[in-house]
Design a protein around this motif. Structure first.
Motif, mmCIF file in Angstrom:
data_model
loop_
_atom_site.group_PDB
_atom_site.id
_atom_site.type_symbol
_atom_site.label_atom_id
_atom_site.label_comp_id
_atom_site.label_asym_id
_atom_site.label_seq_id
_atom_site.Cartn_x
_atom_site.Cartn_y
_atom_site.Cartn_z
ATOM 1 N N PRO A 165 0.797 -1.233 0.000
ATOM 2 C CA PRO A 165 0.000 0.000 0.000
ATOM 3 C C PRO A 165 0.828 1.281 0.000
ATOM 4 C CG PRO A 165 -0.021 -1.021 2.173
ATOM 5 C CD PRO A 165 0.650 -1.995 1.250
ATOM 6 N N ARG A 166 2.102 1.187 0.390
ATOM 7 C CA ARG A 166 2.999 2.346 0.352
ATOM 8 C C ARG A 166 4.423 1.863 0.154
ATOM 9 N NH1 ARG A 166 5.556 3.426 5.407
ATOM 10 N NH2 ARG A 166 4.681 2.265 7.173
ATOM 11 N N LEU A 175 9.788 7.928 5.263
ATOM 12 C CA LEU A 175 10.695 7.506 4.201
ATOM 13 C C LEU A 175 9.925 7.251 2.917
ATOM 14 C CD1 LEU A 175 13.545 6.622 3.262
ATOM 15 C CD2 LEU A 175 12.897 4.283 3.913
ATOM 16 N N GLY A 176 8.904 6.400 2.980
ATOM 17 C CA GLY A 176 8.135 6.086 1.781
ATOM 18 C C GLY A 176 7.414 7.293 1.221
ATOM 19 N N LYS A 181 6.782 11.330 -3.146
ATOM 20 C CA LYS A 181 6.633 12.710 -3.622
ATOM 21 C C LYS A 181 7.721 13.054 -4.638
ATOM 22 C CE LYS A 181 4.322 14.650 0.452
ATOM 23 N NZ LYS A 181 4.467 15.595 1.605
ATOM 24 N N LYS A 182 8.944 12.631 -4.364
ATOM 25 C CA LYS A 182 10.037 12.958 -5.277
ATOM 26 C C LYS A 182 9.889 12.232 -6.610
ATOM 27 C CE LYS A 182 13.034 13.983 -1.415
ATOM 28 N NZ LYS A 182 14.119 13.575 -0.520
ATOM 29 N N VAL A 188 7.077 10.172 -12.406
ATOM 30 C CA VAL A 188 6.914 8.729 -12.281
ATOM 31 C C VAL A 188 5.519 8.452 -11.712
ATOM 32 C CG1 VAL A 188 7.731 6.629 -11.142
ATOM 33 C CG2 VAL A 188 9.378 8.351 -11.927
ATOM 34 N N GLN A 189 4.752 7.635 -12.408
ATOM 35 C CA GLN A 189 3.432 7.248 -11.913
ATOM 36 C C GLN A 189 3.590 6.085 -10.930
ATOM 37 O OE1 GLN A 189 0.739 5.588 -14.793
ATOM 38 N NE2 GLN A 189 -1.013 5.599 -13.406
ATOM 39 N N LEU A 190 2.941 6.189 -9.776
ATOM 40 C CA LEU A 190 2.967 5.122 -8.781
ATOM 41 C C LEU A 190 1.631 4.393 -8.779
ATOM 42 C CD1 LEU A 190 4.662 6.876 -5.714
ATOM 43 C CD2 LEU A 190 5.740 5.545 -7.514
ATOM 44 N N ILE A 191 1.670 3.079 -8.895
ATOM 45 C CA ILE A 191 0.476 2.241 -8.731
ATOM 46 C C ILE A 191 0.767 1.326 -7.546
ATOM 47 C CG2 ILE A 191 -1.040 0.515 -9.750
ATOM 48 C CD1 ILE A 191 -0.406 1.622 -12.486
ATOM 49 N N LEU A 192 0.172 1.631 -6.394
ATOM 50 C CA LEU A 192 0.448 0.909 -5.168
ATOM 51 C C LEU A 192 -0.767 0.073 -4.767
ATOM 52 C CD1 LEU A 192 2.234 3.770 -3.182
ATOM 53 C CD2 LEU A 192 3.254 2.022 -4.646
ATOM 54 N N GLY A 193 -0.497 -1.025 -4.068
ATOM 55 C CA GLY A 193 -1.571 -1.911 -3.628
ATOM 56 C C GLY A 193 -2.174 -2.729 -4.751
ATOM 57 N N GLN A 194 -1.429 -2.911 -5.848
ATOM 58 C CA GLN A 194 -1.921 -3.668 -7.001
ATOM 59 C C GLN A 194 -0.866 -4.694 -7.425
ATOM 60 O OE1 GLN A 194 -4.747 -3.632 -8.779
ATOM 61 N NE2 GLN A 194 -5.796 -1.926 -7.805
ATOM 62 N N ARG A 195 -1.251 -5.956 -7.433
ATOM 63 C CA ARG A 195 -0.334 -7.014 -7.854
ATOM 64 C C ARG A 195 -0.432 -7.230 -9.364
ATOM 65 N NH1 ARG A 195 2.199 -11.206 -5.280
ATOM 66 N NH2 ARG A 195 1.146 -10.675 -3.327
ATOM 67 N N ALA A 196 0.717 -7.319 -10.021
ATOM 68 C CA ALA A 196 0.744 -7.677 -11.441
ATOM 69 C C ALA A 196 0.524 -9.189 -11.559
ATOM 70 C CB ALA A 196 2.080 -7.279 -12.054
ATOM 71 N N GLN A 197 -0.462 -9.587 -12.359
ATOM 72 C CA GLN A 197 -0.905 -10.984 -12.339
ATOM 73 C C GLN A 197 -0.405 -11.827 -13.512
ATOM 74 O OE1 GLN A 197 -5.214 -10.527 -11.957
ATOM 75 N NE2 GLN A 197 -5.031 -10.722 -9.729
#
Length: 360
Positions: A165-166, A175-176, A181-182, A188-197
């Motif tokens: 999730p983070r 830290l995360g 933010k940086k 850079v696009q962040l996709i969190l909490g999602q598993r690549a299947q």
């Protein structure tokens, strides 16, 4: 009686331990590769292959008194190390520090350094041509890779994907959050909490589509699978009493012994000693190993010396996002761009390890 110490693996534990004991004992370092592979620089090496000229460092000037045997170990026991070619390296103590593996091009698949250079060049060409890049896995390697590409190749569409999730959920939230933010400021696009299947490969980059847990499909010109390191523990798994934990690591006792042999030790990524699989962990294990091995050479018993005390949750973590940006956790506090740049980002410890291995 001369103390004979055999060290299997010339990585961060093995090379520095061998160097520190070189004038104190008879040391044999057993390492199948001709060059030390400085792993943090391999991440930046994806965008700047010229860095490999400095970060792949030959072993031939490491030791002045001991020897480096370029060979692969077949087995270890209380008498020493047996090599694949049948030779036996006798030792009063054995340290197994065989490290870990990761996806290409962050660590070599085999022992051939020329083949590793060629693989790096191939993947750099793919990256250079790609307009959209996905990085699956937001540990230290994946996060640093996103930052390196964003810094060196700012025109690319970069997506960092994690099932967590983070970023760095086992560290303080600052830290995360700071790294997220940086990265976002660097587009850079962040996709969190999602598993690549539907990853087609876990070991090397490829072009294709990703299906995430929410059912969405995403096309990318290049997908880097960066799902964490796995210990190179085959040598230790064969020992009597050895127990495997997560990521293929081997459990060790309070004196870093992985099995019933009283004079065989394990250290670094391969040993589950309560430390993370990071270079920083070696800064605690190395002085303990040196002190303990020298104590044994003077006739002390292991039990009368202090057991190893791991970093635990306070283990530092340095995460540069290219040579200028980044955030780090130093055990008691989180710091930003300036300290991360000075500690790691600018040089990635390349000078330190070239000096260690006796190279200009």
């Amino acid at each position: 009686m001369t103390q004979h110490i055999a060290i299997v693996g010339g990585g961060y534990i093995g090379a520095e331990l061998a160097k520190s004991l070189d004038a104190k004992a008879e040391v044999t370092l057993i390492e199948p590769r001709s060059h030390f592979v400085h792993a943090p620089a391999m991440i930046r090496g994806v965008v700047d292959p010229a860095l490999l000229d400095r970060a792949l460092i030959p072993y031939d000037s490491l030791l002045k008194h001991g020897r480096v045997v370029q060979a692969r170990a077949m087995s270890v026991n209380g008498s020493g190390v047996t090599l694949e070619d049948g030779r036996h390296i006798a030792a009063t103590q054995v340290v197994v520090a065989t490290g870990s593996g990761n996806a290409a091009p962050f660590k070599p698949k085999g022992d051939d350094i020329a083949a590793f250079r060629a693989e790096n060049a191939r993947i750099h060409a793919l990256l250079k041509a790609a307009k959209s890049v996905a990085i699956v896995g937001a540990g230290a390697v994946g996060t640093e890779l996103a930052g390196e590409i964003a810094h060196a190749m700012p025109g690319k569409r970069i997506t960092l994907i994690s099932d967590q999730p983070r970023l760095f959920p086992d560290k303080p939230a600052a830290l995360g959050a700071g790294l997220a933010k940086k990265l976002q400021r660097a587009s850079v696009q962040l996709i969190l909490g999602q598993r690549a299947q539907n990853l087609e490969s876990l070991s090397e980059p490829y072009a294709g589509s990703l299906r995430l847990a929410d059912g969405s499909e995403h096309e990318f010109d290049l997908i880097f699978p960066v799902l964490g390191s796995r210990a190179n523990s085959d040598l230790l798994q064969a020992l009597p009493g050895a127990q495997t934990s997560s990521a293929g690591r081997i459990k060790v006792d309070p004196w870093l012994r992985p099995a019933s042999f009283p004079n065989v030790f394990a250290a670094g990524d391969v040993a589950d000693a309560g430390d993370a699989m990071t270079i920083v962990a070696t800064s605690r294990q190395l002085p303990w190993l040196r002190r303990t091995l020298l104590g044994l050479g003077k006739g002390k018993s292991l039990e009368e010396m202090k057991p190893y005390a791991p970093w635990g949750e306070k283990s530092p973590l340095l995460v540069p996002l290219g040579p200028r940006r980044g955030s780090s956790f130093l055990g008691i506090m989180t710091v930003g761009d300036l300290l991360t740049r000075k500690m790691k980002g600018e040089d990635l410890f390349v000078k330190k390890y070239r000096t260690l291995l006796g190279q200009p």
